[in-house]
Enzyme design. Structure first.
Site, PDB file in Angstrom:
ATOM      1  N   ARG A 170       0.699  -1.156  -0.011  1.00 59.95           N
ATOM      2  CA  ARG A 170       0.035   0.056  -0.131  1.00 59.95           C
ATOM      3  C   ARG A 170       0.792   1.186  -0.153  1.00 59.95           C
ATOM      4  O   ARG A 170       0.454   2.387   0.463  1.00 59.95           O
ATOM      5  CB  ARG A 170      -1.054   0.192   1.045  1.00 59.95           C
ATOM      6  CG  ARG A 170      -1.869  -1.147   1.254  1.00 59.95           C
ATOM      7  CD  ARG A 170      -3.070  -1.004  -0.129  1.00 59.95           C
ATOM      8  NE  ARG A 170      -3.905  -2.320   0.038  1.00 59.95           N
ATOM      9  CZ  ARG A 170      -3.293  -3.410  -0.550  1.00 59.95           C
ATOM     10  NH1 ARG A 170      -2.412  -3.324  -1.520  1.00 59.95           N
ATOM     11  NH2 ARG A 170      -3.934  -4.567  -0.685  1.00 59.95           N
ATOM     12  N   SER A 219     -10.426  -0.199   4.122  1.00 58.15           N
ATOM     13  CA  SER A 219      -9.638  -0.365   5.078  1.00 58.15           C
ATOM     14  C   SER A 219      -9.132   0.892   5.721  1.00 58.15           C
ATOM     15  O   SER A 219      -8.386   1.610   4.966  1.00 58.15           O
ATOM     16  CB  SER A 219      -8.732  -1.675   4.897  1.00 58.15           C
ATOM     17  OG  SER A 219      -9.235  -2.683   4.390  1.00 58.15           O
ATOM     18  N   GLU A 289      -3.685   3.415   6.648  1.00 59.87           N
ATOM     19  CA  GLU A 289      -3.915   3.075   5.389  1.00 59.87           C
ATOM     20  C   GLU A 289      -4.769   4.240   4.348  1.00 59.87           C
ATOM     21  O   GLU A 289      -4.130   4.662   3.397  1.00 59.87           O
ATOM     22  CB  GLU A 289      -4.732   1.863   4.997  1.00 59.87           C
ATOM     23  CG  GLU A 289      -4.939   1.500   3.445  1.00 59.87           C
ATOM     24  CD  GLU A 289      -5.239   0.221   2.992  1.00 59.87           C
ATOM     25  OE1 GLU A 289      -4.854  -0.850   3.707  1.00 59.87           O
ATOM     26  OE2 GLU A 289      -5.712   0.069   1.958  1.00 59.87           O
TER      27      GLU A 289
HETATM   28  C1  LIG Z   1     -15.403   0.216  -0.323  1.00 61.12           C
HETATM   29  C2  LIG Z   1     -14.153   0.331  -0.368  1.00 61.12           C
HETATM   30  C3  LIG Z   1     -13.415  -0.786  -0.739  1.00 61.12           C
HETATM   31  C4  LIG Z   1     -11.750  -1.041  -0.973  1.00 61.12           C
HETATM   32  N1  LIG Z   1     -11.170  -1.891  -1.078  1.00 61.12           N
HETATM   33  C5  LIG Z   1      -9.946  -1.802  -1.436  1.00 61.12           C
HETATM   34  C6  LIG Z   1      -8.918  -2.863  -1.649  1.00 61.12           C
HETATM   35  O1  LIG Z   1      -9.561  -4.031  -1.795  1.00 61.12           O
HETATM   36  N2  LIG Z   1      -7.620  -2.771  -1.878  1.00 61.12           N
HETATM   37  C7  LIG Z   1      -7.185  -1.702  -2.001  1.00 61.12           C
HETATM   38  O2  LIG Z   1      -5.882  -1.578  -1.893  1.00 61.12           O
HETATM   39  N3  LIG Z   1      -7.758  -0.264  -1.474  1.00 61.12           N
HETATM   40  C8  LIG Z   1      -9.178  -0.619  -1.159  1.00 61.12           C
HETATM   41  N4  LIG Z   1      -9.783   0.547  -1.086  1.00 61.12           N
HETATM   42  C9  LIG Z   1      -9.140   1.774  -0.865  1.00 61.12           C
HETATM   43  C10 LIG Z   1      -9.301   2.769  -2.377  1.00 61.12           C
HETATM   44  O3  LIG Z   1     -10.150   2.396  -3.198  1.00 61.12           O
HETATM   45  C11 LIG Z   1      -7.977   2.640  -3.092  1.00 61.12           C
HETATM   46  O4  LIG Z   1      -6.725   3.026  -2.195  1.00 61.12           O
HETATM   47  C12 LIG Z   1      -7.946   3.289  -4.390  1.00 61.12           C
HETATM   48  O5  LIG Z   1      -6.728   2.965  -5.234  1.00 61.12           O
HETATM   49  C13 LIG Z   1      -7.499   4.979  -4.008  1.00 61.12           C
HETATM   50  O6  LIG Z   1      -7.928   5.565  -5.304  1.00 61.12           O
HETATM   51  P1  LIG Z   1      -8.476   7.131  -5.385  1.00 61.12           P
HETATM   52  O7  LIG Z   1      -8.398   7.417  -6.671  1.00 61.12           O
HETATM   53  O8  LIG Z   1      -9.920   6.983  -4.758  1.00 61.12           O
HETATM   54  O9  LIG Z   1      -7.371   7.839  -4.506  1.00 61.12           O
HETATM   55  P2  LIG Z   1      -7.788   9.059  -3.491  1.00 61.12           P
HETATM   56  O10 LIG Z   1      -8.353   8.473  -2.264  1.00 61.12           O
HETATM   57  O11 LIG Z   1      -8.322  10.127  -4.346  1.00 61.12           O
HETATM   58  O12 LIG Z   1      -6.076   9.290  -3.330  1.00 61.12           O
HETATM   59  C14 LIG Z   1      -5.250   8.342  -2.591  1.00 61.12           C
HETATM   60  C15 LIG Z   1      -3.947   9.101  -2.593  1.00 61.12           C
HETATM   61  O13 LIG Z   1      -3.546   9.004  -4.195  1.00 61.12           O
HETATM   62  C16 LIG Z   1      -2.932  10.351  -4.576  1.00 61.12           C
HETATM   63  N5  LIG Z   1      -3.452  10.548  -6.006  1.00 61.12           N
HETATM   64  C17 LIG Z   1      -4.828  10.233  -6.624  1.00 61.12           C
HETATM   65  N6  LIG Z   1      -4.551  10.331  -7.856  1.00 61.12           N
HETATM   66  C18 LIG Z   1      -3.571  10.915  -8.166  1.00 61.12           C
HETATM   67  C19 LIG Z   1      -2.756  11.249  -9.219  1.00 61.12           C
HETATM   68  N7  LIG Z   1      -3.486  11.103 -10.504  1.00 61.12           N
HETATM   69  N8  LIG Z   1      -1.451  11.710  -9.305  1.00 61.12           N
HETATM   70  C20 LIG Z   1      -0.813  11.599  -8.137  1.00 61.12           C
HETATM   71  N9  LIG Z   1      -1.464  11.431  -6.952  1.00 61.12           N
HETATM   72  C21 LIG Z   1      -2.610  10.982  -6.946  1.00 61.12           C
HETATM   73  C22 LIG Z   1      -3.628  11.264  -3.772  1.00 61.12           C
HETATM   74  O14 LIG Z   1      -3.095  12.501  -3.642  1.00 61.12           O
HETATM   75  C23 LIG Z   1      -3.683  10.321  -2.173  1.00 61.12           C
HETATM   76  O15 LIG Z   1      -2.311  10.315  -1.685  1.00 61.12           O
HETATM   77  C24 LIG Z   1     -11.316   0.543  -0.811  1.00 61.12           C
HETATM   78  C25 LIG Z   1     -12.139   1.778  -0.451  1.00 61.12           C
HETATM   79  C26 LIG Z   1     -13.495   1.534  -0.342  1.00 61.12           C
HETATM   80  C27 LIG Z   1     -14.137   2.903  -0.167  1.00 61.12           C
END
Ligand SMILES: Cc1cc2nc3c(=O)[nH]c(=O)nc-3n(C[C@H](O)[C@H](O)[C@H](O)COP(=O)(O)OP(=O)(O)OC[C@H]3O[C@@H](n4cnc5c(N)ncnc54)[C@H](O)[C@@H]3O)c2cc1C
Length: 295
Positions: A170, A219, A289
């Protein structure tokens, strides 16, 4: 119109960020910008450098808790124009950073490319998935990753290949001053039956073990080496803890929930309570996380 006039006109002020994250929480972005293409992204980053603005990037907001007073400086969110998906060859896909993980999983499925099934279970965008090295069921982005393109905070485009990135559980060692614009990933040609079965098994397992239709960021804590965060939380008798409307899911004790009217402060207080209790009971200091940003 000059570039600066154009930017000044399109930078929005006091944009409520609760609409852009899965907790549905958080105050406003002091300044907010959605670049429509790479040139606008380069321009806004140069502009921000000149004005010494602090930059924050949000993807789909599925792993981010934004504090109640919002975020100072400029928040950038890539729009639809960064969500193209295209085949480079019959196993390699180039995908824009704002494309949703699920869209990519279905695209790979249609093109009979295996290795992307796990992304059908993760609600984020590709940019967030790379930053978090997101994954589940023994798979993660590092296993399919080949390279990325990004614009750094000086407004320069960079390409970074797999051999120059270290992926961890992660997290990665990527610098903080990058906005990822696209990613190249490689899977393996497979059969429709294999991919459909693997993907639907993963989706079913998720449905059984995790809550759906709730305001959460998944998580809250990482699993410590050899342990499961949800088990430690249960063992420490935290499952029924709450702070206002900040609750812990009955289905998965590592999922914290905004049960309607929680504030970010309440979610953060609940996080601190659980962390302290788990430390006292088990001697393990849980690591977050989810990302917490803002004031
Ligand atoms: C119901 C649910 C289930 C989930 N299950 C999982 C799972 O099974 N496994 C898992 O690993 N995660 C899981 N997650 C967590 C989450 O979905 C992941 O971490 C996901 O990849 C985050 O992506 P995001 O675009 O929403 O990131 P954000 O929350 O918007 O950002 C996360 C980080 O990435 C950075 N970021 C985002 N986009 C960019 C970009 N283009 N360039 C540079 N930095 C960027 C942000 O600045 C921040 O630091 C879950 C979340 C939920 C709500």
């Amino acid at each position: 119109m000059s570039t600066t006039d154009n930017l000044n006109q399109n930078i929005k002020k006091n944009v409520l960020l609760s609409q852009y994250n899965w907790f549905n929480l958080g105050g406003p972005a002091e300044l907010f910008f959605k670049p429509k293409d790479k040139k606008e992204l380069v321009d806004i980053l140069r502009y921000s450098k000149d004005k010494n603005l602090k930059i924050n990037v949000i993807g789909a907001g599925s792993n981010t808790l934004i504090r109640d007073k919002g975020i100072k400086g400029l928040t950038i969110k890539l729009g639809k124009s960064f969500s193209q998906i295209k085949l480079l060859d019959n196993e390699t896909i180039e995908v824009g950073a704002s494309a949703l993980d699920k869209k990519l999983a279905y695209y790979a499925q249609e093109n009979l490319i295996s290795g992307f099934e796990f992304l059908s279970c993760i609600p984020g965008s590709l940019g967030g998935a790379v930053i978090m090295n997101s994954g589940c069921y023994g798979e993660d982005i590092s296993k399919v990753f080949l390279s990325l393109r990004a614009i750094n905070f000086n407004g320069e485009e960079v390409e970074i290949k797999k051999e120059n990135i270290k992926f961890f559980y992660r997290k990665t060692n990527l610098p903080n001053d990058l906005i990822i614009t696209s990613v190249v990933l490689k899977g393996k040609q497979s059969t429709k039956n294999y991919i459909d079965t693997k993907q639907s098994q993963m989706i079913e397992t998720k449905k059984r073990s995790q809550p759906s239709n709730v305001k959460t960021c998944g998580s809250t804590f990482k699993n410590p080496e050899g342990e499961k965060a949800w088990e430690l939380i249960k063992r420490s008798h935290c499952e029924n803890l709450s702070v206002g409307d900040a609750k812990i899911s009955k289905k998965h004790s590592n999922f914290f929930i905004n049960n309607g009217k929680a504030t970010s402060k309440q979610i953060e207080s609940l996080i601190t309570k659980v962390r302290d209790k788990v430390l006292k009971k088990t001697g393990i200091d849980l690591e977050l996380e989810i990302k917490i940003v803002g004031d």
